[in-house]
Design a protein around this motif. Structure first.
Motif, PDB file in Angstrom:
ATOM      1  N   GLU A  17       6.029  -8.275  23.152  1.00 56.30           N
ATOM      2  CA  GLU A  17       5.089  -7.605  22.255  1.00 56.30           C
ATOM      3  C   GLU A  17       5.798  -7.190  20.973  1.00 56.30           C
ATOM      4  N   HIS A  18       5.140  -7.467  19.849  1.00 51.97           N
ATOM      5  CA  HIS A  18       5.675  -7.159  18.530  1.00 51.97           C
ATOM      6  C   HIS A  18       4.779  -6.126  17.859  1.00 51.97           C
ATOM      7  N   GLN A  19       5.335  -5.373  16.954  1.00 55.52           N
ATOM      8  CA  GLN A  19       4.534  -4.448  16.159  1.00 55.52           C
ATOM      9  C   GLN A  19       4.218  -5.093  14.820  1.00 55.52           C
ATOM     10  N   ILE A  20       2.943  -5.049  14.436  1.00 54.00           N
ATOM     11  CA  ILE A  20       2.537  -5.535  13.122  1.00 54.00           C
ATOM     12  C   ILE A  20       1.908  -4.370  12.365  1.00 54.00           C
ATOM     13  N   THR A  21       2.229  -4.272  11.075  1.00 50.57           N
ATOM     14  CA  THR A  21       1.821  -3.126  10.264  1.00 50.57           C
ATOM     15  C   THR A  21       0.956  -3.580   9.100  1.00 50.57           C
ATOM     16  N   VAL A  22      -0.165  -2.928   8.911  1.00 48.78           N
ATOM     17  CA  VAL A  22      -1.077  -3.258   7.812  1.00 48.78           C
ATOM     18  C   VAL A  22      -0.426  -2.904   6.478  1.00 48.78           C
ATOM     19  N   THR A  23      -0.486  -3.856   5.528  1.00 50.51           N
ATOM     20  CA  THR A  23       0.019  -3.596   4.179  1.00 50.51           C
ATOM     21  C   THR A  23      -1.084  -3.619   3.127  1.00 50.51           C
ATOM     22  N   ASP A  24      -2.208  -4.281   3.435  1.00 55.66           N
ATOM     23  CA  ASP A  24      -3.305  -4.353   2.467  1.00 55.66           C
ATOM     24  C   ASP A  24      -4.552  -4.865   3.178  1.00 55.66           C
ATOM     25  N   ARG A  25      -5.685  -4.698   2.524  1.00 58.37           N
ATOM     26  CA  ARG A  25      -6.970  -5.157   3.057  1.00 58.37           C
ATOM     27  C   ARG A  25      -7.824  -5.641   1.897  1.00 58.37           C
ATOM     28  N   GLN A  26      -8.443  -6.832   2.052  1.00 62.02           N
ATOM     29  CA  GLN A  26      -9.275  -7.406   0.999  1.00 62.02           C
ATOM     30  C   GLN A  26     -10.628  -7.832   1.551  1.00 62.02           C
ATOM     31  N   GLN A  27     -11.675  -7.612   0.773  1.00 65.52           N
ATOM     32  CA  GLN A  27     -12.982  -8.174   1.102  1.00 65.52           C
ATOM     33  C   GLN A  27     -13.037  -9.529   0.407  1.00 65.52           C
ATOM     34  N   VAL A  28     -12.801 -10.612   1.147  1.00 61.60           N
ATOM     35  CA  VAL A  28     -12.682 -11.945   0.561  1.00 61.60           C
ATOM     36  C   VAL A  28     -14.046 -12.518   0.211  1.00 61.60           C
ATOM     37  N   THR A  29     -15.003 -12.402   1.134  1.00 60.86           N
ATOM     38  CA  THR A  29     -16.386 -12.813   0.897  1.00 60.86           C
ATOM     39  C   THR A  29     -17.285 -11.736   1.496  1.00 60.86           C
ATOM     40  N   ASP A  30     -18.594 -11.960   1.428  1.00 59.37           N
ATOM     41  CA  ASP A  30     -19.513 -10.964   1.981  1.00 59.37           C
ATOM     42  C   ASP A  30     -19.326 -10.764   3.479  1.00 59.37           C
ATOM     43  N   ASN A  31     -18.807 -11.779   4.182  1.00 62.78           N
ATOM     44  CA  ASN A  31     -18.652 -11.640   5.634  1.00 62.78           C
ATOM     45  C   ASN A  31     -17.255 -11.999   6.128  1.00 62.78           C
ATOM     46  N   LEU A  32     -16.250 -11.852   5.247  1.00 64.48           N
ATOM     47  CA  LEU A  32     -14.874 -12.147   5.645  1.00 64.48           C
ATOM     48  C   LEU A  32     -13.928 -11.113   5.034  1.00 64.48           C
ATOM     49  N   ILE A  33     -13.178 -10.446   5.899  1.00 63.36           N
ATOM     50  CA  ILE A  33     -12.178  -9.472   5.465  1.00 63.36           C
ATOM     51  C   ILE A  33     -10.797 -10.019   5.793  1.00 63.36           C
ATOM     52  N   ARG A  34      -9.904  -9.959   4.830  1.00 61.38           N
ATOM     53  CA  ARG A  34      -8.520 -10.389   5.038  1.00 61.38           C
ATOM     54  C   ARG A  34      -7.626  -9.154   5.103  1.00 61.38           C
ATOM     55  N   VAL A  35      -6.931  -9.015   6.221  1.00 59.26           N
ATOM     56  CA  VAL A  35      -5.992  -7.911   6.396  1.00 59.26           C
ATOM     57  C   VAL A  35      -4.580  -8.476   6.345  1.00 59.26           C
ATOM     58  N   HIS A  36      -3.753  -7.894   5.490  1.00 56.02           N
ATOM     59  CA  HIS A  36      -2.365  -8.323   5.335  1.00 56.02           C
ATOM     60  C   HIS A  36      -1.463  -7.464   6.219  1.00 56.02           C
ATOM     61  N   PHE A  37      -0.466  -8.120   6.824  1.00 57.30           N
ATOM     62  CA  PHE A  37       0.436  -7.449   7.751  1.00 57.30           C
ATOM     63  C   PHE A  37       1.893  -7.752   7.413  1.00 57.30           C
ATOM     64  N   HIS A  38       2.757  -6.898   7.958  1.00 57.00           N
ATOM     65  CA  HIS A  38       4.197  -7.171   7.968  1.00 57.00           C
ATOM     66  C   HIS A  38       4.706  -6.972   9.388  1.00 57.00           C
ATOM     67  N   SER A  39       5.635  -7.845   9.788  1.00 56.80           N
ATOM     68  CA  SER A  39       6.322  -7.678  11.068  1.00 56.80           C
ATOM     69  C   SER A  39       7.745  -8.190  10.924  1.00 56.80           C
ATOM     70  N   ASP A  40       8.675  -7.444  11.474  1.00 56.60           N
ATOM     71  CA  ASP A  40      10.076  -7.862  11.421  1.00 56.60           C
ATOM     72  C   ASP A  40      10.394  -8.938  12.446  1.00 56.60           C
ATOM     73  N   THR A  41       9.534  -9.114  13.457  1.00 56.84           N
ATOM     74  CA  THR A  41       9.909  -9.971  14.581  1.00 56.84           C
ATOM     75  C   THR A  41       8.875 -11.018  14.982  1.00 56.84           C
ATOM     76  N   LEU A  42       7.629 -10.919  14.547  1.00 60.29           N
ATOM     77  CA  LEU A  42       6.578 -11.793  15.069  1.00 60.29           C
ATOM     78  C   LEU A  42       6.692 -13.236  14.602  1.00 60.29           C
ATOM     79  N   LEU A  43       6.948 -13.456  13.327  1.00 64.14           N
ATOM     80  CA  LEU A  43       6.894 -14.801  12.757  1.00 64.14           C
ATOM     81  C   LEU A  43       8.150 -15.612  13.065  1.00 64.14           C
ATOM     82  N   ASN A  44       7.978 -16.941  13.069  1.00 58.05           N
ATOM     83  CA  ASN A  44       9.131 -17.834  13.187  1.00 58.05           C
ATOM     84  C   ASN A  44       9.906 -17.806  11.875  1.00 58.05           C
ATOM     85  N   PRO A  45      11.186 -17.470  11.892  1.00 62.19           N
ATOM     86  CA  PRO A  45      11.952 -17.372  10.641  1.00 62.19           C
ATOM     87  C   PRO A  45      11.935 -18.657   9.822  1.00 62.19           C
ATOM     88  N   SER A  46      11.808 -19.804  10.493  1.00 64.49           N
ATOM     89  CA  SER A  46      11.821 -21.087   9.789  1.00 64.49           C
ATOM     90  C   SER A  46      10.462 -21.447   9.201  1.00 64.49           C
TER      91      SER A  46
END
Length: 256
Positions: A17-46
């Motif tokens: 289990e990894h911790q992901i932290t919200v960094t921003d939130r955008q209303q992309v369209t009328d029915n789509l929200i994009r939430v931006h995250f940061h994690s030190d460990t979740l993503l593949n470094p490559s």
């Protein structure tokens, strides 16, 4: 890692289990929200392959302390920096994930893990098919992030192969999300038909032998497509990926 049966199952499969932290939130369209995250460990470094995804735990809207697991495709990935985003479809009745996304604020955290990914490699040969002659992607707004990424990746890796995209539209606002475009790509929205018949009717009169087909939509829609591909079209199992992304009138995912 977690409480309840969900945590036990994930531990059994060795999922960290990894911790992901919200960094921003955008209303992309009328029915789509994009939430931006940061994690030190979740993503593949490559870096991440097109369509890679995570499972995250969302709090129950009632505040009863339970959490609900949902899967989401990464978008806007900067693996080296540990940054990524997730697109949430806003729908009614709202589920725990879309409810959370509507109110997400920078600094909030979620638990997330990786388990069950099947990376998409358009340049690879497929058992029983060889190098695909073309690529067909079927879905709706829920699978739009994965479809968009994979369609563009297929076009870049295989400019000689046609790419077709067909998405089922559930709201006029769906069309605010731009379809993948470029040389060799054809894409369109279609309306629901009958009991999950829309995407099946779009593909039933074609010969798809030699193609790779990826389908992820509502359960009944996906089930009808899967039956056609395996029983009527006779495609090798490796040539078709089908997965229900949601079930009409029901919740999907694990609780803990």
């Amino acid at each position: 890692m977690g409480k309840g049966l969900g945590g036990v199952v994930l531990r059994a499969f060795g999922a960290k289990e990894h911790q992901i932290t919200v960094t921003d939130r955008q209303q992309v369209t009328d029915n789509l929200i994009r939430v931006h995250f940061h994690s030190d460990t979740l993503l593949n470094p490559s870096g991440e392959e097109p369509g890679n995804w995570m499972r995250a735990w969302f709090p129950d809207p009632s505040g009863n302390g339970k959490e609900h697991q949902r899967g989401y495709t990464y978008v806007d990935v900067d693996a080296a920096a540990g940054n990524f985003a997730v697109d949430f479809v806003i729908h009614e009745p709202a589920g725990p994930a879309s409810t959370w996304a509507r109110n997400a604020r920078p600094g909030e955290t979620l638990g997330a893990h990786r388990l069950g990914e099947d990376p998409f490699h358009p340049e690879a040969e497929i058992d029983g098919v060889g190098l695909p002659e073309g690529f067909l992607f079927l879905g709706d707004l829920a699978s739009y992030p994965a479809v968009n990424q994979m369609a563009l990746a297929a076009r870049e890796a295989r400019p000689d192969a046609p790419v077709e995209v067909i998405l089922e539209r559930h709201s006029p606002a769906d069309e605010q999300s731009p379809l993948p475009a470029g040389p060799g790509i054809t894409a369109r929205w279609v309306d629901p038909v009958g009991e999950g018949e829309s995407l099946y009717r779009e593909i039933r009169d074609r010969d798809w032998n030699g193609w790779y087909i990826w389908a992820a939509a509502e359960q009944q829609v996906t089930k009808r497509v899967r039956a056609f591909l395996r029983k009527e079209a006779g495609l090798p199992k490796a040539a078709a990926h089908t997965q229900a992304y949601w079930v009409r009138g029901k919740r999907m995912g694990t609780d803990r």
